[in-house]
Design a protein around this motif. Structure first.
Motif, mmCIF file in Angstrom:
data_model
loop_
_atom_site.group_PDB
_atom_site.id
_atom_site.type_symbol
_atom_site.label_atom_id
_atom_site.label_comp_id
_atom_site.label_asym_id
_atom_site.label_seq_id
_atom_site.Cartn_x
_atom_site.Cartn_y
_atom_site.Cartn_z
ATOM 1 N N GLY A 1 20.193 18.557 -6.925
ATOM 2 C CA GLY A 1 19.868 19.045 -5.570
ATOM 3 C C GLY A 1 18.505 18.461 -4.910
ATOM 4 O O GLY A 1 18.406 18.844 -3.730
ATOM 5 N N VAL A 2 18.081 17.381 -5.558
ATOM 6 C CA VAL A 2 16.997 16.721 -4.952
ATOM 7 C C VAL A 2 17.363 15.220 -4.895
ATOM 8 O O VAL A 2 17.298 14.452 -3.913
ATOM 9 N N LEU A 3 17.459 14.597 -5.987
ATOM 10 C CA LEU A 3 18.084 13.111 -6.243
ATOM 11 C C LEU A 3 19.494 12.978 -6.069
ATOM 12 O O LEU A 3 20.112 11.994 -5.800
ATOM 13 N N THR A 4 20.234 14.178 -6.344
ATOM 14 C CA THR A 4 21.636 14.370 -5.833
ATOM 15 C C THR A 4 21.876 15.547 -5.222
ATOM 16 O O THR A 4 21.065 16.234 -4.762
ATOM 17 N N ASN B 1 16.262 15.168 5.419
ATOM 18 C CA ASN B 1 17.277 14.904 4.834
ATOM 19 C C ASN B 1 17.588 15.710 3.271
ATOM 20 O O ASN B 1 16.408 16.030 2.819
ATOM 21 N N PRO B 2 18.761 16.236 3.016
ATOM 22 C CA PRO B 2 19.018 16.879 2.065
ATOM 23 C C PRO B 2 19.104 15.988 0.897
ATOM 24 O O PRO B 2 19.163 14.714 0.704
ATOM 25 N N GLY B 3 19.069 16.825 -0.375
ATOM 26 C CA GLY B 3 19.148 16.077 -1.621
ATOM 27 C C GLY B 3 20.374 15.330 -1.846
ATOM 28 O O GLY B 3 21.188 15.778 -1.483
ATOM 29 N N GLY B 4 20.194 14.001 -2.474
ATOM 30 C CA GLY B 4 21.324 13.210 -2.585
ATOM 31 C C GLY B 4 21.616 12.639 -1.363
ATOM 32 O O GLY B 4 22.775 11.496 -1.452
#
Length: 195
Positions: free
Chosen positions: A21-24, A149-152
């Motif tokens: 949810g952060v890096l993806t 921007n959102p995660g990922g």
């Protein structure tokens, strides 16, 4: 008077990311393996990977703390040459405390990027608490800054850019990175190497 997010960002020496949810984008793909067990796959944003290179050039130390244990994450973390890698952390605060000691920093010199309630214990105490655009409302309300921007989809890069910009090094670091990629510069040994 409370400090602005930019003031907080100026002090940061270490940036730590949650993963899912952060890096993806938070989706976890389970692919059936030949042994009947699932193989986990996740999507990572290239923008974040390049951002981590920029963070290092800017003098930031980088790591992850995640609740899940995943071979996919281990491979990606190795690929990104992350200094601090903590998987399977149900109580993330103890991992953060270890990082603070290992890095020889104060808690207000640590930034953390999270998206869900398991991240709250760290977000409530760290120097710069960053929520992703897709973070839960409870998380956003506890953070100093929310990424565009959102995660990922580049949230990690947003967080790094925000810190480096506040520290006045973003433009220099970008030029340094571009120079390091230049074969002529590499031959002249102007590039920083150590990537």
């Amino acid at each position: 008077m409370s400090m602005s997010p930019e003031d907080r960002a100026r002090k940061i020496k270490v940036i730590i990311f949650d993963v899912d949810g952060v890096l993806t984008d938070g989706q976890i793909f389970v692919i059936p393996g030949p042994d009947g067990k699932g193989i986990e796959a996740k999507g990572f944003a290239a923008h974040d990977g390049l951002g981590i290179s920029l963070a290092r050039l800017g003098g930031l130390r980088v790591g992850i703390i995640t609740k899940r244990n995943s071979q996919t994450v281990a491979i990606r973390a190795n690929d990104l040459k992350l200094e601090f890698i903590y998987q399977g952390q149900h109580h993330k605060l103890s991992a953060m405390n270890e990082i603070v000691v290992k890095a020889g920093i104060a808690v207000d010199e640590l930034a953390y990027v999270g998206d869900d309630i398991v991240d709250l214990p760290i977000l409530r105490v760290c120097g710069l608490a960053i929520a992703t655009a897709n973070a839960r409302a409870e998380v956003k309300s506890s953070c100093h800054y929310t990424t565009p921007n959102p995660g990922g989809q580049g949230a990690g890069r947003d967080a790094i850019d925000f810190i480096l910009k506040a520290q006045g090094s973003l433009e220099r670091v970008i030029e340094q990175y571009l120079d390091a990629e230049n074969p002529v510069a590499q031959q002249a040994d102007v590039g920083t190497g150590n990537m």
